[in-house]
Design a protein around this motif. Structure first.
Motif, mmCIF file in Angstrom:
data_model
loop_
_atom_site.group_PDB
_atom_site.id
_atom_site.type_symbol
_atom_site.label_atom_id
_atom_site.label_comp_id
_atom_site.label_asym_id
_atom_site.label_seq_id
_atom_site.Cartn_x
_atom_site.Cartn_y
_atom_site.Cartn_z
ATOM 1 N N UNK A 233 3.134 -7.298 -12.353
ATOM 2 C CA UNK A 233 3.244 -7.761 -13.729
ATOM 3 C C UNK A 233 2.890 -9.240 -13.845
ATOM 4 N N UNK A 234 2.159 -9.588 -14.911
ATOM 5 C CA UNK A 234 1.778 -10.976 -15.158
ATOM 6 C C UNK A 234 2.849 -11.733 -15.926
ATOM 7 N N UNK A 235 3.840 -11.039 -16.450
ATOM 8 C CA UNK A 235 4.844 -11.674 -17.291
ATOM 9 C C UNK A 235 6.235 -11.465 -16.713
ATOM 10 N N UNK A 236 6.572 -12.272 -15.732
ATOM 11 C CA UNK A 236 7.897 -12.226 -15.140
ATOM 12 C C UNK A 236 8.679 -13.456 -15.587
ATOM 13 N N UNK A 237 9.992 -13.316 -15.619
ATOM 14 C CA UNK A 237 10.842 -14.405 -16.095
ATOM 15 C C UNK A 237 10.741 -15.621 -15.180
ATOM 16 N N UNK A 238 10.592 -16.779 -15.796
ATOM 17 C CA UNK A 238 10.647 -18.049 -15.073
ATOM 18 C C UNK A 238 12.026 -18.685 -15.163
ATOM 19 N N UNK A 239 12.794 -18.271 -16.165
ATOM 20 C CA UNK A 239 14.116 -18.843 -16.391
ATOM 21 C C UNK A 239 15.138 -17.724 -16.598
ATOM 22 N N UNK A 240 16.354 -17.933 -16.098
ATOM 23 C CA UNK A 240 17.461 -17.040 -16.404
ATOM 24 C C UNK A 240 17.405 -15.670 -15.772
ATOM 25 N N UNK A 241 16.502 -15.442 -14.825
ATOM 26 C CA UNK A 241 16.417 -14.124 -14.193
ATOM 27 C C UNK A 241 17.529 -13.961 -13.156
ATOM 28 N N UNK A 242 17.686 -12.747 -12.673
ATOM 29 C CA UNK A 242 18.651 -12.469 -11.608
ATOM 30 C C UNK A 242 18.001 -11.549 -10.589
ATOM 31 N N UNK A 243 18.700 -11.251 -9.536
ATOM 32 C CA UNK A 243 18.170 -10.323 -8.543
ATOM 33 C C UNK A 243 18.075 -8.905 -9.087
ATOM 34 N N UNK A 244 18.701 -8.678 -10.231
ATOM 35 C CA UNK A 244 18.691 -7.353 -10.838
ATOM 36 C C UNK A 244 17.510 -7.139 -11.773
ATOM 37 N N UNK A 245 16.976 -8.224 -12.364
ATOM 38 C CA UNK A 245 15.948 -8.044 -13.394
ATOM 39 C C UNK A 245 15.182 -9.340 -13.638
ATOM 40 N N UNK A 246 13.862 -9.206 -13.787
ATOM 41 C CA UNK A 246 13.002 -10.355 -14.094
ATOM 42 C C UNK A 246 12.173 -10.085 -15.345
ATOM 43 N N UNK A 247 12.628 -9.158 -16.191
ATOM 44 C CA UNK A 247 11.889 -8.808 -17.404
ATOM 45 C C UNK A 247 12.030 -9.910 -18.452
ATOM 46 N N UNK A 248 11.078 -9.938 -19.404
ATOM 47 C CA UNK A 248 11.102 -10.953 -20.449
ATOM 48 C C UNK A 248 11.158 -10.299 -21.827
ATOM 49 N N UNK A 249 11.628 -11.060 -22.793
ATOM 50 C CA UNK A 249 11.646 -10.592 -24.180
ATOM 51 C C UNK A 249 10.233 -10.543 -24.722
ATOM 52 N N UNK A 250 9.887 -9.498 -25.491
ATOM 53 C CA UNK A 250 8.536 -9.392 -26.032
ATOM 54 C C UNK A 250 8.360 -10.009 -27.413
ATOM 55 N N UNK A 251 9.419 -10.516 -28.013
ATOM 56 C CA UNK A 251 9.372 -10.931 -29.423
ATOM 57 C C UNK A 251 8.729 -12.305 -29.580
#
Length: 314
Positions: A145-163
C-alpha cells in the motif's frame, strides 16, 4: 450481500430508538461507502436505519459568524454554497477533490465523516486485517500500500482515514454535534472524532452505536489565505496518497493517520518564524514510515504553506 432488515426513520427520535434496540444496526444516508462494504461482506449489519429523509440538510449561519452544516447536507450542496466558497474555500476544494459529481450528489456530510478506510487489505476479505477481524493480523505492515499511517499508528493497524473533507474541517477547528437515544447531545472536534488504532483498530470513532451526527459547526474562518493540496495516483477521483489543508496559521494533513492530522509542530514552528520547509520538517520529524513517503508529505506541506504565505503577503 447478507440479508438485513431495513427501516426508514420517521424522525430523529425514531432513528435513535431503533439504533438503541438493534445491536449492530447502522445508520444509512447516501450509502456511498456503507453499501459498497456490504456488497463485499466487509460490513454485515443486521439492520439498516434509513435517516436520509430526516430534516438535517440545512446550511445556516451561526450567531458567532460561522456556519452550521446539517449532517445530511450533500457534498455538492456544501461545496457549491456561496458562503462556503467565500469564507471556507479550502473546504470546498477538498470536497471537490474527494469524489465524482455523482458521488458528491449522493454523499452526505455525516456519511463522509463516518466512511471507513480504503486500505486495500481492509477491502479484501481474503486478507488478514485487524480492523476487519481483530486478532487476524495486519497485512499492510509488510504490504504494498502507498498510503500507510505516518502518525498515530500501532502494531495492530497502519490504515489511514480516507476523508478529504475532514482534513479541511480539522484545519478550521470544526465541531461535530451528535445526539444519543437518551437525549444527550455532545460536541466533538472533528480533529479527534476518529480514534487512533491502539489495541482496538476495529473501533473507528468514539461514537456510541445509538449516536447520530446532527451537524458540523464551523467557527468564523481564521485570517489569512487558505490552500488545499492533494496528491493521488491519478486524477480520476482516487483516494489521496497525501493531502494538506492550510487555513491561516493552521495546518492539517490527510491520508497520514487514522484521522485528520493537525500539524501542531508545524504550526508552532511557523509561529516561531520558521520557513515553510522548516515548519513542515518539524512535523515529519515525529513521523514513522518510509523516507520517500515522509519526503512527499514534507514537500507537499511546505509548498501549501508557502503558497498561503505568499498569497497573504501579495
Amino acid at each position: 450481500m447478507k440479508p438485513f432488515a431495513f427501516e426508514r426513520a420517521r424522525d430523529v427520535d425514531h432513528a435513535l430508538s431503533l439504533a438503541a434496540s438493534s445491536p449492530g444496526a447502522r445508520f444509512l444516508a447516501g450509502g456511498t461507502n456503507l453499501l459498497d462494504l456490504m456488497k463485499l461482506e466487509i460490513e454485515q449489519p443486521p439492520r439498516l436505519i434509513d435517516v436520509g429523509r430526516l430534516p438535517l440538510a440545512e446550511i445556516s449561519e451561526t450567531a458567532s459568524g460561522g456556519l452550521r452544516i446539517g449532517a445530511l447536507a450533500t457534498n455538492t450542496a456544501v461545496a457549491s454554497d456561496p458562503r462556503v466558497r467565500r469564507h471556507y474555500p479550502a473546504l470546498a476544494r477538498a470536497i471537490l477533490a474527494g469524489g465524482s459529481v455523482q458521488l458528491r450528489n449522493k454523499a452526505s456530510v455525516g456519511g463522509n465523516l463516518m466512511q471507513r478506510t480504503r486500505c486495500p487489505y481492509f477491502m479484501d476479505a481474503a486478507k488478514p486485517c485487524n480492523k476487519r477481524l481483530p486478532g487476524s493480523g495486519c497485512s499492510a505492515m509488510d504490504g504494498l500500500s502507498k498510503s500507510l499511517a505516518l502518525f498515530g499508528a500501532s502494531e495492530m493497524c497502519v490504515a489511514v482515514s480516507p476523508s478529504d473533507m475532514s482534513v479541511a474541517l480539522a484545519a478550521f477547528d470544526a465541531v461535530a454535534e451528535t445526539v444519543r437515544a437518551d437525549g444527550s447531545v455532545q460536541r466533538r472536534p472533528v480533529e479527534t472524532l476518529h480514534r487512533l488504532p491502539g489495541e482496538a483498530p476495529q473501533v473507528d470513532t468514539d461514537l456510541a452505536p445509538d449516536e447520530l451526527i446532527l451537524a458540523v459547526e464551523l467557527p468564523p474562518p481564521p485570517p489569512g489565505r487558505q490552500v488545499w493540496r492533494k496528491v493521488r495516483a491519478r486524477a480520476s477521483y482516487t483516494g489521496a496518497i497525501a493531502s494538506v489543508a492550510v487555513a491561516g496559521d493552521r495546518v492539517a494533513l490527510g491520508a497520514v493517520a487514522a484521522r485528520p492530522w493537525r500539524a501542531r509542530f508545524t504550526e508552532a514552528a511557523l509561529a516561531d518564524g520558521a520557513s515553510p520547509a522548516e515548519a513542515a520538517g518539524a512535523e515529519l520529524a515525529h513521523a514513522d514510515g518510509t523516507e520517500s513517503r515522509k519526503s512527499l508529505v514534507r514537500r507537499l506541506a511546505a509548498d501549501a504553506i508557502r503558497e498561503a504565505k505568499e498569497g497573504a503577503a501579495s
